[in-house]
Design an enzyme around this catalytic site. Structure first.
Site, PDB file in Angstrom:
ATOM      1  N   GLU A   1      -7.784  16.113 -11.273  1.00  0.00           N
ATOM      2  CA  GLU A   1      -8.745  17.046 -10.660  1.00  0.00           C
ATOM      3  C   GLU A   1     -10.180  16.502 -10.662  1.00  0.00           C
ATOM      4  O   GLU A   1     -10.963  16.834  -9.775  1.00  0.00           O
ATOM      5  CB  GLU A   1      -8.750  18.385 -11.401  1.00  0.00           C
TER       6      GLU A   1
ATOM      7  N   ASP B   1      -4.190  24.557 -19.212  1.00  0.00           N
ATOM      8  CA  ASP B   1      -4.661  24.905 -20.554  1.00  0.00           C
ATOM      9  C   ASP B   1      -4.969  26.398 -20.666  1.00  0.00           C
ATOM     10  O   ASP B   1      -5.948  26.892 -20.093  1.00  0.00           O
ATOM     11  CB  ASP B   1      -5.913  24.092 -20.896  1.00  0.00           C
TER      12      ASP B   1
ATOM     13  N   ASP C   1      -0.693  14.247 -15.974  1.00  0.00           N
ATOM     14  CA  ASP C   1      -1.808  15.130 -16.293  1.00  0.00           C
ATOM     15  C   ASP C   1      -3.030  14.757 -15.449  1.00  0.00           C
ATOM     16  O   ASP C   1      -3.112  13.673 -14.864  1.00  0.00           O
ATOM     17  CB  ASP C   1      -2.133  15.015 -17.775  1.00  0.00           C
TER      18      ASP C   1
END
Length: 756
Positions: free
Chosen positions: A420, A483, A417
């Site tokens: 960024e 998401d 995950d």
């Protein structure tokens, strides 16, 4: 980034130097270089105080043109840089002729022609047809109002040309008219930001373009100048590649050969993944209740995923199981394996201050630092969060050692995950430019984890569930869409993101079935189930609520079973499509335009996709089941009920929750497996070849990989007779069937049916 005020004027404070007068074109053995003044060159005096723009053409691979635009060459390039192949292809460079005053460079089926006098001009041809080009108004060395330098290019767009790709973008699929900033961000699927930014765009005009800059690239696609695609980078140098088609598939093959092909993924990864979800309360008893519930309801499950809170709060990441909820992690993992499940756990590249690894990483110098030598930290996401410096090989090995310990205890895969939120006010171990490292960090992060998995599990057995990426990230599958909200609108925007990512060279893609944020109503969940289980990879995951089907209604259980078993039966076909992603760089889930570039009706379709070359999937985005599906030319057969629809045209249909438009392309031989309980079975034994709309005189080959090896089925049609002959590792049992009829068992290596 916009530099102009309308077409004729620059923005206030912006200065643009353009190649107005070609002074000389120098031919090399494998390249050509043009020197162009930025003003008139009528006399010797015109060369004084006059900047020069240098434009070099070369080729790193057949059918790929490299273009470099430079102002000042004396700068330092600290990296990072994309790892690109250089195959030293055969290149032909020629000078002006009596009939053509231009110099040319030819590589494969691509030819570039440049002006040798007058203003700069570049025409790019594919198979003898001009597909795009540049003029002196397009190339620009720019200084903005703050004194910052940029280099820009503008490539021509034709009247009917469409632009796609640029990473996983959730905005409209056709990028014409959009401004796109290639800059990784955690913006969710409901914004113009993207987790996976790729400075590559695909067109339906016979070419694609990669901008060779790992940092911030700004694109104006038919926006600042509506007849051109503009891209710009900071600094004094711009390098880009034009990748020849003529078809989108040809472009993707060449592009992925340049930037890296997707790895093979294990068959088990195609099965259904179930997660603990994010902020829900769970322990081993909860986990086992979910697994037992799936088994009791006859729902095949392949992977169980533990999200963030398998670790203690405030400790992410320390890679230590929370002893309060998982007191016996090794025993639990053993028990999960005894249930024939693979195990995935959530990780990220951040080290919270409370993690015991923080002090260890700080003392060893493995955490990213500020210019004053202090560790970079902030409190967003995790308190006192630091960042592993993957530009340091020792830090990479240290991070991998922590994951290796998890693999040793029974973990099979990692959800990588984040990646960024990478700062630019830092100093990297290898001296990399922070601006360029912002996007590129994810490449180092995912590579470190994937390399470890391949080392431990073996080639073809490694798989990630990754969120962030950049160009080349397709080498480390699988990636999921981030998401999203639990709505039909978000379901559609997720699909647009997947189609854009597929147009950017990524072979496999997934998303959170039912949406991540909030809790979907039963209708959204059931429609999303059909979509998710007809995607390359399928995961039930949410934020604050569980995604077990019985939490919604009993029909959700039936829908889950129907589409899970359908997907598992399609494994002989899907595993073959996955191998094609690995060998040719073609995505498993394909935009309609990739398969049908010559059909104008397919150009803008972003509510459906091809699953491989043979299956059309149109997710239903309504509760009542109404759906519009674009059917390309020919007669297409529903895999679910055998009905036939013809194209090219749009059809409006209504489907129950246990159905959707799932159409088989005419001329297809579809291998269907004998098992519906797991994905990793012998795909050849018991396989049935179902034939759909084979034309008279058809003669083709279908390959199925079984445990004993590859089986090649040659299928022919002569009048009403269809015959199949098997060679290779021929299984004891296989069959042939038409679209609706009962299968006819083979007699050894042959089978024959008569079409009705």
């Amino acid at each position: 980034m916009k530099f102009t005020d309308g077409y004729w004027q620059n923005l206030p404070g912006v200065d643009v130097l353009r190649p107005r007068a070609v002074d000389e074109v120098v031919l090399g053995e494998r390249s050509l270089t043009a020197y162009a003044g930025t003003g008139r060159l009528a006399t010797r005096g015109d060369t004084l105080n006059s900047p020069l723009i240098t434009i070099t053409l070369d080729s790193p691979a057949e059918g790929v043109l490299g273009v470099t635009v430079e102002h000042h060459r004396g700068g330092v390039d600290p990296g990072p840089a994309f790892a690109l192949a250089d195959d030293a292809p055969h290149v032909v460079v020629t000078g002006p002729t009596a009939g053509d005053a231009r110099a040319t460079l030819t590589t494969g089926n691509l030819t570039a022609r440049v002006a040798t006098t007058g203003e700069w001009a570049l025409d790019i041809e594919v198979d003898g047809q001009v597909v795009t080009g540049s003029t002196s108004r397009g190339v620009g060395v720019v200084t903005d109002a703050a004194g910052r330098p940029f280099v820009r290019e503008q490539l021509a767009l034709g009247v009917a040309d469409h632009v796609y790709g640029l990473g996983e973008r959730f905005t409209p699929f056709v990028k014409n008219g959009q401004t796109v900033d290639v800059w990784n961000a955690d913006g969710g699927t409901s914004s113009e930001q993207a987790y996976k930014n790729v400075p590559f765009y695909l067109t339906d005009a016979g070419y694609g373009v990669l901008v060779d800059h790992p940092g911030h690239v700004s694109f104006e696609i038919a926006s600042e100048v509506v007849s051109r695609t503009q891209f710009s980078v900071p600094g004094q140098r711009l390098r880009y590649y034009v990748v020849a088609g003529p078809d989108p598939k040809d472009v993707l093959r060449r592009y992925t050969a340049l930037t890296g092909r997707p790895a093979r993924v294990p068959d088990w990864s195609y099965g259904l993944w179930l997660s603990t979800s994010f902020t829900t309360d769970y322990d081993e008893a909860t986990v086992m209740s979910f697994i037992d519930g799936m088994a009791e309801r006859g729902l095949p499950l392949s992977v169980f995923h533990f999200d963030c809170f398998w670790m203690r709060r405030f400790h992410w990441c320390d890679f230590v199981w929370d002893p309060a909820t998982f007191p016996d992690p090794e025993g639990m993992l053993r028990r999960l394996h005894e249930r024939d499940l693979q195990v995935c756990v959530w990780i990220n590249p951040y080290i919270a201050q409370r993690s015991h690894l923080f002090e260890e990483g700080r003392e060893l110098g493995y955490l990213v630092k500020r210019a004053d030598g202090s560790v970079w930290q902030w409190d967003l996401w995790q308190a006192g969060m630091a960042l592993v410096d993957f530009t340091n090989p020792d830090a990479t090995a240290w991070y991998q050692s922590k994951l290796r310990a998890l693999l040793d205890t029974g973990v099979d895969a990692f959800k990588t995950d984040f990646g960024e939120r990478i700062p630019t006010d830092v100093v990297w171990h290898d001296g990399s430019d922070p601006e360029r490292m912002h996007n590129y960090y994810t490449q180092l992060y995912n590579k470190a984890v994937f390399d470890l998995l391949e080392e431990v599990k073996g080639e073809g057995e490694a798989v990630l569930f990754a969120r962030s990426a950049t160009a080349g990230g397709q080498q480390f599958p699988v990636h999921w869409g981030g998401d999203c909200e639990s709505t039909f609108v978000s379901m559609a925007e997720s699909l647009r993101g997947g189609l854009s990512l597929a147009s950017s060279g990524f072979g496999y893609w997934s998303h959170d079935i039912g949406g991540f944020e909030g809790t979907p109503d039963a209708a959204v969940f059931k429609r999303w189930l059909a979509f998710g289980l007809l995607s390359s990879h399928s995961r039930l995951h949410g934020s604050s609520s569980y995604r077990v089907p019985w939490a919604f209604d009993e029909e959700s259980v039936k829908v889950t079973q129907r589409f899970t078993e359908l997907k598992l039966s399609l494994m002989p076909y899907l595993s073959g499509v996955g191998r094609e992603a690995h060998t040719d760089g073609l995505p498993v889930m394909r935009p309609m335009v990739v398969e049908f570039p010559d059909e104008p009706g397919a150009a803008a379709v972003d509510t459906q996709y091809m699953l491989g070359e043979s299956l059309l999937v149109a997710p239903v985005f309504t509760a009542d089941g109404d759906v519009d599906v674009y059917v390309p030319e020919g007669e297409w057969t529903s895999l679910l009920d055998g009905s036939v629809v013809s194209g090219p045209r749009w059809h409006r249909q209504r489907h129950g929750f246990d159905s959707l438009p799932l159409l088989v392309r005419p001329g297809t031989v579809l291998p269907v497996g004998a098992r519906t309980d797991r994905p990793d079975y012998d795909h050849a034994t018991g396989v049935t070849l179902r034939v759909f709309g084979l034309p008279d005189g058809y003669d083709g080959e279908t390959v199925v990989r079984g445990v004993a090896g590859e089986v090649r089925f040659r299928v022919t049609r002569d009048g009403a007779t269809v015959r199949a002959e098997a060679t290779g590792a021929v299984p004891d049992a296989w069959a042939l069937a038409d679209a609706l009829g009962a299968p006819v068992p083979a007699q050894g290596g042959t089978a024959e049916i008569t079409l009705r």
